[in-house]
Design a protein around this motif. Structure first.
Motif, short mmCIF file in Angstrom:
data_model
loop_
_atom_site.label_atom_id
_atom_site.label_comp_id
_atom_site.label_asym_id
_atom_site.label_seq_id
_atom_site.Cartn_x
_atom_site.Cartn_y
_atom_site.Cartn_z
N LEU A 54 0.83 -1.21 0.00
CA LEU A 54 0.00 0.00 0.00
C LEU A 54 0.87 1.26 0.00
O LEU A 54 0.63 2.19 -0.76
CB LEU A 54 -0.92 -0.03 1.23
CG LEU A 54 -1.69 1.25 1.57
CD1 LEU A 54 -2.59 1.68 0.43
CD2 LEU A 54 -2.53 1.05 2.84
N ARG A 95 1.00 4.17 -2.73
CA ARG A 95 0.74 5.56 -2.34
C ARG A 95 1.90 6.46 -2.76
O ARG A 95 1.70 7.52 -3.36
CB ARG A 95 0.52 5.60 -0.83
CG ARG A 95 -0.02 6.91 -0.28
CD ARG A 95 1.06 7.85 0.26
NE ARG A 95 2.10 7.21 1.00
CZ ARG A 95 2.14 7.06 2.31
NH1 ARG A 95 1.14 7.48 3.03
NH2 ARG A 95 3.18 6.48 2.88
N ALA A 136 1.95 6.99 -6.44
CA ALA A 136 0.83 7.84 -6.87
C ALA A 136 1.11 9.32 -6.59
O ALA A 136 0.61 10.20 -7.28
CB ALA A 136 -0.46 7.42 -6.17
N LEU A 137 1.91 9.59 -5.55
CA LEU A 137 2.28 10.97 -5.24
C LEU A 137 3.40 11.46 -6.15
O LEU A 137 3.51 12.63 -6.47
CB LEU A 137 2.73 11.08 -3.77
CG LEU A 137 1.62 10.98 -2.73
CD1 LEU A 137 2.22 10.87 -1.32
CD2 LEU A 137 0.70 12.20 -2.79
N ARG A 182 -0.81 16.12 -13.85
CA ARG A 182 -1.00 16.14 -12.39
C ARG A 182 -0.57 14.81 -11.76
O ARG A 182 -0.39 13.81 -12.45
CB ARG A 182 -2.45 16.48 -12.05
CG ARG A 182 -3.47 15.59 -12.72
CD ARG A 182 -4.85 16.25 -12.71
NE ARG A 182 -5.73 15.59 -11.77
CZ ARG A 182 -7.05 15.43 -11.94
NH1 ARG A 182 -7.65 15.93 -13.03
NH2 ARG A 182 -7.78 14.82 -11.07
N GLN A 183 -0.42 14.82 -10.43
CA GLN A 183 -0.06 13.59 -9.73
C GLN A 183 -1.17 12.56 -9.97
O GLN A 183 -2.35 12.91 -9.85
CB GLN A 183 0.02 13.85 -8.22
CG GLN A 183 1.21 14.70 -7.80
CD GLN A 183 0.99 15.24 -6.39
OE1 GLN A 183 0.06 16.02 -6.17
NE2 GLN A 183 1.83 14.84 -5.46
N GLY A 195 -2.09 10.31 -8.16
CA GLY A 195 -2.83 10.13 -6.91
C GLY A 195 -3.94 11.14 -6.72
O GLY A 195 -4.71 11.05 -5.77
N SER A 196 -4.06 12.12 -7.62
CA SER A 196 -5.17 13.06 -7.52
C SER A 196 -6.37 12.59 -8.34
O SER A 196 -7.44 13.18 -8.27
CB SER A 196 -4.73 14.46 -7.98
OG SER A 196 -4.46 14.45 -9.37
N GLN A 249 -9.45 10.24 -8.97
CA GLN A 249 -10.28 9.47 -8.05
C GLN A 249 -10.16 7.96 -8.28
O GLN A 249 -10.18 7.18 -7.33
CB GLN A 249 -11.74 9.89 -8.17
CG GLN A 249 -12.18 10.61 -6.94
CD GLN A 249 -13.67 10.91 -6.90
OE1 GLN A 249 -14.46 10.34 -7.63
NE2 GLN A 249 -14.02 11.81 -6.03
N LYS A 300 -7.13 7.08 -6.35
CA LYS A 300 -7.35 7.30 -4.92
C LYS A 300 -8.24 6.22 -4.32
O LYS A 300 -7.98 5.70 -3.24
CB LYS A 300 -8.05 8.66 -4.69
CG LYS A 300 -7.12 9.83 -4.77
CD LYS A 300 -7.89 11.11 -4.99
CE LYS A 300 -8.52 11.63 -3.74
NZ LYS A 300 -8.91 13.06 -3.89
N HIS A 301 -9.29 5.90 -5.05
CA HIS A 301 -10.25 4.94 -4.51
C HIS A 301 -9.66 3.53 -4.47
O HIS A 301 -9.94 2.75 -3.56
CB HIS A 301 -11.55 4.99 -5.30
CG HIS A 301 -12.33 6.25 -5.00
ND1 HIS A 301 -13.62 6.45 -5.41
CD2 HIS A 301 -11.98 7.36 -4.30
CE1 HIS A 301 -14.03 7.64 -4.98
NE2 HIS A 301 -13.05 8.21 -4.32
N LEU A 303 -6.54 2.91 -3.89
CA LEU A 303 -5.67 2.92 -2.72
C LEU A 303 -6.49 2.92 -1.42
O LEU A 303 -6.10 2.27 -0.44
CB LEU A 303 -4.73 4.13 -2.76
CG LEU A 303 -3.62 4.00 -3.82
CD1 LEU A 303 -3.02 5.37 -4.17
CD2 LEU A 303 -2.51 3.06 -3.36
N ALA A 304 -7.62 3.61 -1.41
CA ALA A 304 -8.48 3.60 -0.21
C ALA A 304 -8.97 2.18 0.06
O ALA A 304 -8.99 1.73 1.20
CB ALA A 304 -9.66 4.55 -0.39
#
Lengths: 414, 375
Positions: free
Chosen positions: B249, B253, B256-257, B264-265, B267-268, B270, B273-274, B276-277
């Protein structure tokens, strides 16, 4: 690593247990224990009256709103004592459902932002259940974009005049008061032009219309405001600072940990243990067992995650955003569990209500479950919270961030 | 309630993490992955010196005599570092079998050797396809000798001794099975190395032909001992899997950053992000189930069989989920040999099978829950 109470916790637990043992409305225990999502009803009594009576009894004996200060009708308990109370209250805790918003969100917001004389007037009857409160935030065009609301508040002398519409307001049809988030300045970016008030729901110009849900029940309402007047002294926080006030409210929502989230798993396991399929008992079927095992570890994972959070609470730590996973996991799980329980019933699964298997328990769950995935933040918002606040990923790009509110395009209902 | 590790145990975890960060970098793991050595001997020696190999072995047998909670926190770090050493086979399986069923002499011979890093042990249970079950044990024991084939045997090619499950009866029931100890250094066992999903932890085939063996535990008690060993190992492996999940994880993460695409990154977005969430959610559920398993293991609670199965399933799912989606977050780079993602993917999928498959443990869990409800 242990599950033991500290001596102080044990003492509190035994006090709570003794009082509940002597005072709880035992005649409803069985029905409350068997209730599940979408199906909390008492056959021979009005649940609102039973709930109000139980809450009043608790308040008179000093067991209402445990975490509130005594002068406002609470007990001044620690967060861990609140959790212990919930554990001991067990099925009777279901009776608190109509007070959740008032006790968990409106009350704390009043405590943080209302004038002292208002706190002393309004909070004790809220704690004792004599008055019920609702929270008027969501709007048809808003949805998850709470700050996109359009209900206007305009200053007129010492009053504010409110016009607009709210939606998804739980319990507005039996509420006495509400906290209301309004737009006071549409010419600034959306988060900056908001102001919070509290108001009497019987004020002239307030109209409440219950919404019939997909399940057929009506837990939520639309609330219309036509030239409703609110005196300025009922403003909570500064003019234009409503967003920060509402964040306090929403943060308080999160601290209500320890209350078990409904997953539907115990009900499904019990059902499969007795259900006969064409080829024998459901519990002997490999496919059924695999499904059950997958849900079993989710349910136990949630249970022990909550116990870890309670342990942290008892050491004085504050609940964090990681507690968002409870609703996220339980919401889609209960929907899947209900779907599967009906699948096991075959064609008969289509029948709902009293004529159905187990008096329609899983059918009721199925029809109520979609709401769980939306209310209090959608699954998608919950995932954003975890990704941004726990994992530290960038926030969503907000194209409306610096745009005056009245220049933001809008369409559709949320 | 204090459903957490103690400050001392957390300190031990930090100590293990620091030690492994230094001695077990991804570069060190790759030396084993690329086949130049069967395991990291230096690391193994270091783990012995730190007292990690014998942390749950009583002091009278050369260990630190700390306990299973301490072993759990070390296991988590072993998983996080993807350590290329025979830790699980030696410490969770062989040592636990000795602790449960070994005679005084057997414990004296092998436990100090495990704690000091001189002896590697393993459990020889499987015989090809299939899950742990008495009927799947065909290797026979008669007149003090074993005959048959075991595979796959974890770390079999480097092990000094093995605990072997053998058939000693023909009733068709659990008490047909007995356990034996075989000193592999005597040379009576033919050992063949097998290629496998995770080259950082080897697998072997053992062929026994009239091989001398001594009983471990009472005759006919083998299956009952094995069940206890597997339950304990399930909890300990779950901590390795939790450590691996968290690391996968974190890798996802961090990438993704770091990685910029479409201006853009990533990790921005969705979708990323989702994903990874969801990895965080499964890792958290697994951690909580594993904590319950650790509590049951350390207190020898009646709940252990159920808790172990739940920890096993939850941690297996989480590690597989996190390892696979870590590759997905990395995109094409994640699928290259050069990036470390595949090491965790390999480990996750190898570990998912090592104590019996996921579906086997699902079956076990439901059986155990039914038993509890009936009781």
């Amino acid at each position: 690593m242990n599950f033991d109470d500290t001596p102080q916790e044990a003492e509190f637990r035994s006090l709570a247990r003794a009082w509940i043992g002597a005072n709880a409305p035992r005649q409803y225990e069985d029905e409350l224990r068997k209730s599940s999502l979408g199906r909390t009803v008492l056959k021979n009594a009005n649940i609102l009256e039973v709930a109000k009576a139980w809450q009043k009894k608790k308040a008179d004996a000093g067991w209402a709103c445990l975490h509130w200060p005594k002068e406002y009708g609470g007990r001044g308990s620690s967060p861990i004592e609140r959790v212990i109370w919930q554990q001991e209250e067990g099925p009777f805790g279901q009776l608190s459902r109509m007070f959740i918003i008032g006790h968990g969100m409106c009350g704390p917001t009043m405590m943080a932002f209302a004038r002292e004389e208002h706190k002393r007037t309004y909070l004790p009857p809220l704690a004792s259940g004599e008055k019920i409160w609702c929270q008027l935030f969501s709007e048809p065009a808003g949805g998850s974009d709470v700050a996109g609301l359009r209900t206007r508040a305009e200053k007129d002398g010492d009053d504010w005049v409110i016009n607009g519409q709210k939606i998804w307001t739980s319990g507005a049809h039996y509420s006495d008061y509400g906290i209301l988030l309004t737009r006071t300045d549409p010419t600034v970016p959306k988060h900056k032009g908001l102001t919070m008030f509290f108001l009497d729901m019987k004020s002239p110009g307030v109209e409440v219309r219950p919404i019939k849900q997909a399940s057929g029940a009506s837990d939520f309402n639309e609330v219309y405001f036509t030239n409703v007047r609110i005196p300025d002294h009922q403003r909570l926080g500064e003019v234009g600072d409503g967003w920060n006030v509402s964040l306090t409210t929403l943060m308080n929502e999160r601290s209500a940990i320890g209350a078990a989230v409904s997953t539907g798993f115990p009900e499904l396991f019990e059902y499969c243990s007795s259900l006969m399929l064409d080829d024998g008992p459901a519990i002997e079927d490999r496919a059924v067992r695999s499904k059950l095992a997958n849900w079993a570890v989710k349910a136990s994972g949630l249970k022990y995650t909550s116990m870890r959070a309670i342990s942290a609470l008892s050491k004085g730590e504050r609940p964090g955003p990681e507690n968002s996973i409870g609703k996220l996991v339980a919401g889609s799980m209960i929907q899947d569990v209900a779907t599967y329980a009906l699948d096991l019933q075959g064609a008969a699964g289509v029948v709902s209500g009293e004529d159905a298997e187990l008096a329609g328990r899983f059918q009721a769950m199925l029809l109520r479950a979609p709401g769980t995935r939306v209310e209090g933040g959608t699954d998608e918002i919950m995932r954003n919270i975890i990704a941004e606040r726990v994992l530290g990923l960038p926030g969503d790009i907000r194209v409306d961030k610096d745009v005056p509110f009245n220049k933001i395009p809008t369409k559709g209902r949320g | 309630m204090d459903f957490d590790f103690s400050d001392d145990q957390k300190q031990l975890r930090d100590q293990a993490r620091k030690f492994l960060a230094e001695k077990c970098s991804p570069k060190a793991v790759r030396v084993v992955l690329d086949g130049k050595a069967p395991y990291d001997k230096e690391l193994w020696k270091g783990l012995a010196e730190m007292g990690f190999l014998g942390v749950a072995i009583p002091e009278e047998f050369g260990g630190a005599g700390a306990g299973h909670l301490e072993l759990c926190v070390i296991a988590e770090e072993m998983g996080r570092a993807n350590a290329p050493v025979p830790f699980s086979s030696t410490v969770y399986l062989a040592a636990e079998a000795l602790l449960i069923a070994g005679s005084e002499a057997q414990k004296k011979k092998w436990l100090p050797a495990i704690a000091s890093g001189e002896a590697i042990g393993t459990l020889a249970l499987f015989e090809g396809k299939g899950n742990p079950a008495p009927k799947n044990v065909k290797l026979t024991a008669a007149n003090g000798v074993l005959n048959g084939v075991k595979k796959p045997v974890a770390d079999g090619a480097i092990a000094d001794f093995a605990v072997v499950a053998a058939r000693t009866g023909s009733s068709g029931r659990e008490n047909d099975i007995s356990l034996f100890l075989v000193d592999l250094r005597d040379g009576g066992v033919e050992v063949k190395n097998l290629t496998n999903l995770d080259p950082t932890r080897g697998q072997a085939e053992f062929t026994f032909k009239d091989c001398k063996a001594e009983p471990l535990g009472a005759a006919g008690e083998g299956w009952s001992i094995l069940t206890q060993v597997l339950d304990r190992a399930a909890v300990l492996c779950a901590f390795e899997q939790v450590g691996g999940s968290d690391r996968a994880l974190e890798m996802g993460r961090d990438y993704a950053l770091d990685r910029i695409a479409f201006g853009r990154q990533i990790g921005s977005f969705q979708a990323v992000k989702h994903m990874l969430a969801d990895m965080y959610v499964s890792a958290t559920l697994a951690r909580s189930n594993s904590y319950y398993g650790a509590w049951a293991l350390s207190t020898n609670a009646a709940e252990l069989p159920e808790a172990a199965a739940a920890a096993r399933i939850s941690a297996t799912q989480a590690f597989q989920h996190c390892a696979k989606n870590n590759i997905q977050v990395h995109g094409g780079m994640g699928f290259t040999w050069e990036f470390d993602c595949h090491m965790y993917y390999r480990r996750a999928n190898a570990m998912a099978l090592g104590l019996g498959s996921l579906s086997y443990w699902e079956d076990q869990l439901i059986d155990r829950m039914r038993k509890k409800n009936a009781a």
